[in-house]
Design a protein around this motif. Structure first.
Motif, PDB file in Angstrom:
ATOM      1  N   CYS A   1       7.299   8.780  -6.136  1.00 28.74           N
ATOM      2  CA  CYS A   1       8.458   9.340  -5.766  1.00 28.74           C
ATOM      3  C   CYS A   1       9.631   8.030  -5.767  1.00 28.74           C
ATOM      4  O   CYS A   1      10.760   8.575  -6.049  1.00 28.74           O
ATOM      5  N   TYR A   2       8.946   7.292  -5.827  1.00 25.59           N
ATOM      6  CA  TYR A   2      10.258   5.849  -5.589  1.00 25.59           C
ATOM      7  C   TYR A   2      10.884   5.885  -7.520  1.00 25.59           C
ATOM      8  O   TYR A   2      11.847   5.537  -8.839  1.00 25.59           O
ATOM      9  N   LEU A   3       9.533   6.694  -8.475  1.00 23.78           N
ATOM     10  CA  LEU A   3      10.001   7.031 -10.040  1.00 23.78           C
ATOM     11  C   LEU A   3      11.405   7.858  -9.980  1.00 23.78           C
ATOM     12  O   LEU A   3      12.342   7.486 -10.726  1.00 23.78           O
ATOM     13  N   PHE A   4      11.113   8.917  -9.122  1.00 21.73           N
ATOM     14  CA  PHE A   4      12.362   9.361  -9.005  1.00 21.73           C
ATOM     15  C   PHE A   4      13.796   9.437  -8.173  1.00 21.73           C
ATOM     16  O   PHE A   4      14.973   9.249  -9.483  1.00 21.73           O
ATOM     17  N   LEU A   5      13.756   8.177  -7.470  1.00 19.06           N
ATOM     18  CA  LEU A   5      14.494   6.990  -7.406  1.00 19.06           C
ATOM     19  C   LEU A   5      14.641   5.961  -8.002  1.00 19.06           C
ATOM     20  O   LEU A   5      16.686   5.524  -8.177  1.00 19.06           O
TER      21      LEU A   5
ATOM     22  N   ARG B   1       1.299  -1.342  -0.077  1.00 23.74           N
ATOM     23  CA  ARG B   1      -0.307   0.123  -0.160  1.00 23.74           C
ATOM     24  C   ARG B   1       0.815   1.057  -0.287  1.00 23.74           C
ATOM     25  O   ARG B   1       0.752   2.534  -1.003  1.00 23.74           O
ATOM     26  N   ASN B   2       1.958   1.374   0.745  1.00 22.85           N
ATOM     27  CA  ASN B   2       3.152   2.091   1.280  1.00 22.85           C
ATOM     28  C   ASN B   2       3.583   3.026  -0.536  1.00 22.85           C
ATOM     29  O   ASN B   2       3.893   3.650  -0.565  1.00 22.85           O
ATOM     30  N   ALA B   3       3.693   1.318  -1.241  1.00 23.63           N
ATOM     31  CA  ALA B   3       4.736   1.436  -2.371  1.00 23.63           C
ATOM     32  C   ALA B   3       4.083   1.700  -3.613  1.00 23.63           C
ATOM     33  O   ALA B   3       4.289   3.201  -3.747  1.00 23.63           O
ATOM     34  N   LYS B   4       2.893   1.450  -3.358  1.00 32.11           N
ATOM     35  CA  LYS B   4       1.478   2.248  -4.967  1.00 32.11           C
ATOM     36  C   LYS B   4       1.392   3.496  -4.232  1.00 32.11           C
ATOM     37  O   LYS B   4       1.086   4.749  -4.657  1.00 32.11           O
ATOM     38  N   ARG B   5       1.456   4.307  -2.748  1.00 27.05           N
ATOM     39  CA  ARG B   5       0.744   5.617  -2.632  1.00 27.05           C
ATOM     40  C   ARG B   5       2.108   6.537  -2.874  1.00 27.05           C
ATOM     41  O   ARG B   5       2.100   7.786  -3.585  1.00 27.05           O
ATOM     42  N   HIS B   6       3.637   5.682  -2.466  1.00 26.16           N
ATOM     43  CA  HIS B   6       4.459   6.544  -3.173  1.00 26.16           C
ATOM     44  C   HIS B   6       5.258   6.282  -3.882  1.00 26.16           C
ATOM     45  O   HIS B   6       6.472   6.310  -5.140  1.00 26.16           O
ATOM     46  N   THR B   7       4.263   6.094  -5.416  1.00 28.80           N
ATOM     47  CA  THR B   7       4.911   5.620  -7.070  1.00 28.80           C
ATOM     48  C   THR B   7       6.089   6.317  -7.382  1.00 28.80           C
ATOM     49  O   THR B   7       7.206   6.273  -7.876  1.00 28.80           O
TER      50      THR B   7
END
Length: 312
Positions: free
Chosen positions: A29-33, A21-27
């Motif tokens: 942000c993860y794309l920037f990383l 759920r957290n990964a989907k919410r911060h997708t």
């Protein structure tokens, strides 16, 4: 036991669900990383894993790797006398340049922090310059030249202290006495710069509050306020100090030659360089690199444990 196992499984499922759920919410942000993650995995993680694999093989670049198990490690620790000498020299260098360089860098940064801004900037520049100069060893090669033209030998002969030049860089008993101070002098810069930045980032109101709460002198101020506020910089400086101490290669090679007399200035990285880039025995070189990597990780963990006690 059955109820405990069920509860444990349920807890793990909840944790997994929260993670997704957290990964989907911060997708976003993860794309920037993602670009950094790809580069880090490609140029850091994969080479490290590949090196560990090659350490269990006989590999010379030109032929297919031949898996030989732990034979490289057995040869390294049981048959390679030069490696034993390299380990001894590396730990001598690390014990001197690591703790002493670390403490010196912090003390100098602490003292320089009291200077006016313009003078401090100038001192920081001159202090940091040797660590970014790739030709600093040339000064010491001229200074400690083995013939009568070497500055120190020339001065000692002129003052009638000696009659024959001292073999600073070819006598096995003298080489480390010259190499270690040079390494120490050139390794202070990075940690020193991080300490200067850390000292400038401490909120001055904390010192005022500390004196109101009972701090009576500069040493108590250092222990209870300065060091706890600088834990990230202290850890970074420790990591850089350990990395520098264990990765010494170019200065001994440039000053004492390659190879040095009786391998008196041989280090682990020099040994790795020899097998990897001179003999092209990449499997053996990978075993040396793996041992060095594990040693540095263990030292970093030990230093991190010690730093966690600062201010407690």
């Amino acid at each position: 036991m059955g109820d405990k196992l069920k509860k444990y499984i349920e807890r793990k499922k909840l944790m997994s669900t929260d993670l997704v759920r957290n990964a989907k919410r911060h997708t976003f942000c993860y794309l920037f990383l993602l670009p950094y993650a790809v580069l880090f995995i490609t140029f850091r993680v994969l080479p490290m894993l590949t090196s560990i694999y090659y350490s269990f093989t006989n590999y010379n670049i030109l032929e297919k790797p031949d898996f030989i198990g732990v034979r490289n490690y057995l040869n390294l620790f049981l048959d390679d006398e030069v490696f034993t000498t390299a380990v001894k020299n590396t730990f001598v260098i690390a014990l001197v340049t690591g703790p002493i360089g670390y403490i010196m860098a912090f003390i100098f940064a602490w003292l320089i922090n009291e200077l006016p801004n313009k003078i401090r900037a100038l001192v920081v520049f001159f202090f940091y310059a040797p660590s970014i100069s790739g030709s600093a060893f040339l000064v010491f090669k001229i200074l400690f030249g083995d013939d009568a033209n070497g500055w120190i030998n020339s001065w000692l002969i002129k003052m009638n202290f000696i009659h024959q030049p001292i073999l600073f860089l070819t006598n096995p008993h003298n080489v480390l006495r010259v190499v270690v101070p040079v390494i120490l002098w050139t390794s202070l810069g990075t940690g020193f710069l991080s300490f200067v930045a850390g000292l400038k980032g401490i909120d001055q109101s904390q010192y005022e509050a500390g004196y109101i709460d009972g701090i009576q002198n500069r040493w108590q101020e250092l222990w209870y306020i300065t060091l706890p506020n600088m834990k990230p910089m202290l850890l970074f400086g420790a990591v850089m100090s350990i990395t520098t101490a264990f990765s010494v290669c170019s200065i001994p090679m440039q000053l004492a030659g390659y190879p040095s007399v009786d391998y008196c200035a041989r280090t682990i990285v020099t040994h790795l360089f020899d097998y990897g880039f001179t003999r092209f025995e990449m499997g053996y070189a990978s075993a040396i690199a793996t041992v060095l990597f594990i040693t540095m990780i263990l030292c970093n963990k030990a230093i991190q444990g010690l730093l966690n006690r600062v201010g407690h």
